[in-house]
Design an enzyme around this catalytic site. Sequence first.
Site, PDB file in Angstrom:
ATOM      1  N   HIS A   1     -87.249  23.475 -48.621  1.00 42.96           N
ATOM      2  CA  HIS A   1     -87.238  24.333 -47.431  1.00 42.96           C
ATOM      3  C   HIS A   1     -88.649  24.504 -46.858  1.00 42.96           C
ATOM      4  O   HIS A   1     -89.018  25.588 -46.403  1.00 42.96           O
ATOM      5  CB  HIS A   1     -86.652  25.712 -47.754  1.00 42.96           C
ATOM      6  CG  HIS A   1     -85.159  25.699 -47.906  1.00 42.96           C
ATOM      7  ND1 HIS A   1     -84.302  25.657 -46.833  1.00 42.96           N
ATOM      8  CD2 HIS A   1     -84.365  25.701 -49.001  1.00 42.96           C
ATOM      9  CE1 HIS A   1     -83.050  25.657 -47.269  1.00 42.96           C
ATOM     10  NE2 HIS A   1     -83.057  25.671 -48.589  1.00 42.96           N
TER      11      HIS A   1
ATOM     12  N   ASP B   1     -84.657  27.249 -54.003  1.00 41.76           N
ATOM     13  CA  ASP B   1     -83.263  26.814 -53.846  1.00 41.76           C
ATOM     14  C   ASP B   1     -83.171  25.488 -53.093  1.00 41.76           C
ATOM     15  O   ASP B   1     -84.089  25.092 -52.389  1.00 41.76           O
ATOM     16  CB  ASP B   1     -82.473  27.874 -53.085  1.00 41.76           C
ATOM     17  CG  ASP B   1     -83.100  28.154 -51.727  1.00 41.76           C
ATOM     18  OD1 ASP B   1     -84.346  28.282 -51.663  1.00 41.76           O
ATOM     19  OD2 ASP B   1     -82.371  28.233 -50.727  1.00 41.76           O
ATOM     20  N   GLU B   2     -82.056  24.849 -53.264  1.00 40.50           N
ATOM     21  CA  GLU B   2     -81.641  23.716 -52.445  1.00 40.50           C
ATOM     22  C   GLU B   2     -82.700  22.632 -52.294  1.00 40.50           C
ATOM     23  O   GLU B   2     -82.929  22.122 -51.206  1.00 40.50           O
ATOM     24  CB  GLU B   2     -81.194  24.211 -51.052  1.00 40.50           C
ATOM     25  CG  GLU B   2     -79.990  25.134 -51.134  1.00 40.50           C
ATOM     26  CD  GLU B   2     -79.464  25.531 -49.758  1.00 40.50           C
ATOM     27  OE1 GLU B   2     -78.237  25.643 -49.615  1.00 40.50           O
ATOM     28  OE2 GLU B   2     -80.276  25.732 -48.823  1.00 40.50           O
ATOM     29  N   ASN B   3     -83.335  22.315 -53.384  1.00 39.75           N
ATOM     30  CA  ASN B   3     -84.200  21.132 -53.393  1.00 39.75           C
ATOM     31  C   ASN B   3     -83.328  19.950 -53.773  1.00 39.75           C
ATOM     32  O   ASN B   3     -82.844  19.875 -54.902  1.00 39.75           O
ATOM     33  CB  ASN B   3     -85.327  21.356 -54.403  1.00 39.75           C
ATOM     34  CG  ASN B   3     -86.044  20.059 -54.746  1.00 39.75           C
ATOM     35  OD1 ASN B   3     -85.996  19.086 -53.990  1.00 39.75           O
ATOM     36  ND2 ASN B   3     -86.706  20.056 -55.894  1.00 39.75           N
TER      37      ASN B   3
ATOM     38  N   GLU C   1     -81.343  28.661 -58.960  1.00 41.76           N
ATOM     39  CA  GLU C   1     -81.702  27.296 -59.380  1.00 41.76           C
ATOM     40  C   GLU C   1     -82.887  27.279 -60.339  1.00 41.76           C
ATOM     41  O   GLU C   1     -83.058  26.326 -61.101  1.00 41.76           O
ATOM     42  CB  GLU C   1     -82.095  26.438 -58.159  1.00 41.76           C
ATOM     43  CG  GLU C   1     -80.935  25.897 -57.371  1.00 41.76           C
ATOM     44  CD  GLU C   1     -80.615  26.748 -56.170  1.00 41.76           C
ATOM     45  OE1 GLU C   1     -80.888  27.970 -56.237  1.00 41.76           O
ATOM     46  OE2 GLU C   1     -80.074  26.219 -55.190  1.00 41.76           O
TER      47      GLU C   1
END
Lengths: 682, 682
Positions: A226, A289-291, A341
């Site tokens: 992000h 998050d969301e890597n 995460e």
Amino acid sequence: MPAPASVHTTGVGRVPIDAKTTIALNGFVDDRLRAGVTRMLVRLQGRTGLVLSRELSANADAATLVVTCKGPGFSTPALGEDESYTLDSGRQVVLAAGTVVGALRGLETFLQLLSGDRDGFFIPAVNIQDRPRFPWRGLLIDVGRHFESVDLIKRELDAMAAVKLNVLHWHLSEDQGFRVESRKYPKLHELGSDGQYYTQDQLRDVVEYARMRGIRVVPEFDMPGHVMSWVVGYPELASAPGPYTIARKFGVFDAVFDPTRPETYKFIDNFIGEISKIFPDAYWHVGGDENNGKQWQANPKIQEFMRRHGIKDSPALQTYFNQQLTGILRKHGKRMMGWDEILEPGLPKEAVIQSWRGQRSLVDAAKQGYDGVLSAGYYIDLLNTAATHYAVDPLPGTSDLTPAEAAHVLGGEATMWGEWVGPETIDSRIWPRTAAIAERFWSAREVTNVDDMYRRLTVVSVQLEELGVTHLRNADVLLRRLTGGADPGPLRVLADLVEPVKGYQRGGQQPAMTTLGPLTHLVDAVSTDSLGARAVNRLIEQLLADAPHFMLGRDELQKRLTSWRDGHAAIARLADEAPALAEITPLADDLANMGAIGLDAIMCLSRGVVPDAAWRDAKIAALTQATRPQAALEFPFAVAMRELVFAAAEQGQLATMSPAEWLARIKTLAAPPRRGRGSAGS
Amino acid sequence: MPAPASVHTTGVGRVPIDAKTTIALNGFVDDRLRAGVTRMLVRLQGRTGLVLSRELSANADAATLVVTCKGPGFSTPALGEDESYTLDSGRQVVLAAGTVVGALRGLETFLQLLSGDRDGFFIPAVNIQDRPRFPWRGLLIDVGRHFESVDLIKRELDAMAAVKLNVLHWHLSEDQGFRVESRKYPKLHELGSDGQYYTQDQLRDVVEYARMRGIRVVPEFDMPGHVMSWVVGYPELASAPGPYTIARKFGVFDAVFDPTRPETYKFIDNFIGEISKIFPDAYWHVGGDENNGKQWQANPKIQEFMRRHGIKDSPALQTYFNQQLTGILRKHGKRMMGWDEILEPGLPKEAVIQSWRGQRSLVDAAKQGYDGVLSAGYYIDLLNTAATHYAVDPLPGTSDLTPAEAAHVLGGEATMWGEWVGPETIDSRIWPRTAAIAERFWSAREVTNVDDMYRRLTVVSVQLEELGVTHLRNADVLLRRLTGGADPGPLRVLADLVEPVKGYQRGGQQPAMTTLGPLTHLVDAVSTDSLGARAVNRLIEQLLADAPHFMLGRDELQKRLTSWRDGHAAIARLADEAPALAEITPLADDLANMGAIGLDAIMCLSRGVVPDAAWRDAKIAALTQATRPQAALEFPFAVAMRELVFAAAEQGQLATMSPAEWLARIKTLAAPPRRGRGSAGS
């Protein structure tokens, strides 16, 4: 709201609030308390229309309200602050607290107690002992995807204080925007923000504004993923060469920090060193998050680094990154917080886990000795109803955590992610629902009556308006814009009956959206909690529970259904000159169809006429058609309408079974064939 | 709105506005123009719901809108800027202007041209040639009496730009508050503002925001009177020893600068030297109004000074003061502007006179060769209707000024004085009325049709909302607060029919008010232009013009009167639990009485029943009672209601005279015995 830990109405007596109302401060006094009293007085004036004295009374015995504060508490709000207070009213109102923040919480309760009758305004006689259930009661505001002004953040802080929330989790960087002025690395805000960022003075101003209200500010700078807006100015931080541009669309992007280069940590160290001076809170949110790991996998140097250090996969590499990050944060006196995460083997124990993917990770974290905060179930951007969020408990009665483990559950946070909200609409996505969530965090686990919650929420919702929150007032603004200035009256009937589609369905239903697109559709104007639909559901429930008479509330229901049936012509006329309504007219037609179907079914019920199976199938098919989501909106009474049709068709069965059995059968028949309504954390 | 100087609808053709809409900039381009186009696009997106490209088109021939700008014009807006433009639409829209500001004005017209039908949005085929009638078209905002935030000022600037106003006259100091940070004299803002002031960065930010929109900012620091907030920190400036405190009440105070001490001028010189760097405009407003001269008369040293210098009275001493001031202003490159009190013999010719006490001083000034700006007649704080202000012309057709003298009349300014407005209500006191005034300043003298003005004003009013202006949305906020959260529906009927009392009558009708008191009464919620009352007046006019049939619009009128008659019970029920409504219930009773009287009169008219004189006298007496101002509100249809009663009583006369004669007679009989409705400049 939130309901106090203990309330006793002491019966007799009341304290009048009139032009002679006075306030005395007894005990510890500082600027924070004085300012809190002044703010309370201004709101009291606004509600009552009275001109009240700003002078504090020297005569505590004769004052209307006496605030007795023992000491300052923490000068900067921090986890573990004593927020308890007692409020006793009879001859006068006595508010007592150990800390200034406790007193501020009590002043909000005082304002909520204001009542009125023919004799004027008054505070009823009560005895309240109050303290929060959880110490961490937060609201996340994502200003990365859509920027929100300082004034807007300030009014959210005021509203948060009104419902006793105590953490603003400020999500300050995203792929779509970097919102903080960095003097050390000016290309961050200069190239990463479209000019929409907070100066350091503004950040300090917000932190101080929050402090005055007993609210902590936890900044989040999401990394290693992000980070698109970071690497626009500093592409060398990324794991692939770039160049990069600010993201305009939404989703998970590949850009991720390179965790193998010392320069990355040097940069982060300098940046945190600079910015941490602005945020006094002990916690620092690193996101995490969301890597998706794609850039790491594609970069041979990073792969080589992983082999060399025995790092088996991307999550392990992220843990390596977090270990370095923890060191940097320690150096600057901060404790790491991150999305769930980050909970991987090797994560330092001081890290705080924020659970977004489910309640499970919070439990896992607690069992492993990590502090945690629950956000799964409080994703207000999913556009679920207040009742849905209200049903989620950070520490449910069924929890198998030991008391020691349970103590790691610090509380929760509502998350206002910014994809689909702008300055004109964000308030209506935060409020009033977040007041219900605030009650979940503050009040006892047993406070779960949904009807009572909605009753109180409606009152609090209006009270929040005095703080400048626009959640109610902006609905009409959007409707007027849709009609091009014509009286939006006919549209209001429809708007009051629909809810936005839940989850992230909107993206699939409207033209490709970017951060620069308009948030001015009907879906932006309507509430997530259709009170009109609630009323209709209630009326149908009543009517069917009144089998075999079908009388209770019938007139009212018929009146409403008739207005649906007859309303679409007026909307069609509006749409003739207002093309922005083109996407709405099918909904108006659907509502008209449902009105007709409902009236038909009621006529059958009231006359005892049993329609045949063909009628039933046709109506059910028509309802399925009429209740499909359109324009990112749905009618949240599809099931009730189906019940009405099945009830008409199955009247005959009432001869052979009890009304209760019959009703159960109707409910089974009408149970939705399609996806249920959005549920917590969906 | 404002109506362009020349519009020709060219008949055929239209330019569709759809998802493929593109814009090309042809000719001179700078950041100001680019930003103006982006703002226009955002609003266009908001109205249409379309996701439009922000990329400019390279293909001007194929673009939906082509903006052709010759040159930059003044980089900082200044008097004399060329604001003209042409707009031609057919195959595409071509906007041409000599300057960026001209192009910005044209972009506003473009947005106002947006139309819609079943085929979608479009710009109709037109040819517009436009330029302003007056070069000085201003709005004064007084932030001294009630402070208004930077965000609020910015939204007013956006709204001003939308109706082509070009001067923000920012009244920055008052007895009640000093609103500007002075680094040279910090006690000004530290002791004179309650902490409510603009930092120098904020001031610069506002000036730049205005510049981007082609709006000049003329600061006003009122002196030598209205300086109480200055002398709190610097009592040595005053003509009497002090100490002083910030004024909380309103009116004319004695505090006045000592014009005999060199130190006074040194201070003013330093102050203007510091602050004038922030305001690039060539004009500087020194106020100069309402100096009661008491401190001068009571100070022997000042009296001695006057004798020594042959200064005969206080006005002459003020002229002496102004002469010194002119020198200081010249030194800092500024031209003096002041209220019409400064127009005394000996006033330097470069001074600009702002007429507030009447149109006369503007004429006098022009004849003496002074430039002037008209504000008498545009005092929007007097709460007159838009029509009232619309009727006032800075340079009426009857003017006896020569063309050379007339050229001294630069234009006008609406004045939003701050006694009775706060952040929640100021927008509804400025808008939409100021759009009508803006039309008076921009459009031809002949544009005077009031009905047409109201028709267009209603549309523009809604369009202003997209800029964040809260004039419409905050009405319901205030109503909901008054009802304590209950549905304000019944109250809305009443609120839509009353207007605030005109002039400064409110002060006499409500509890003693201060700058710290609440602005949350019904009078704060209602519009200055009751559209409901306008409709009723129109209906009664129609009905009586339809003598002797009395049919036209009768059903609609009866319906409305019935809702008046029956509405008070619901309001009384609301008031039972909402004591803030106590002052409203008498109005609800009065409205009910008027409803009954009106229905009675109509019944007589429709049945041809002639009531006797006793009936007539009783009804007229009851109307007099029912239409007296209460709670600072009045029903603006007292005369029409009286006409209705006289019409019923005088039906018999129709046998002996023509309907027109009869109607004239009714109007004479019904003419108000009391003070007429507020008139321009009252």
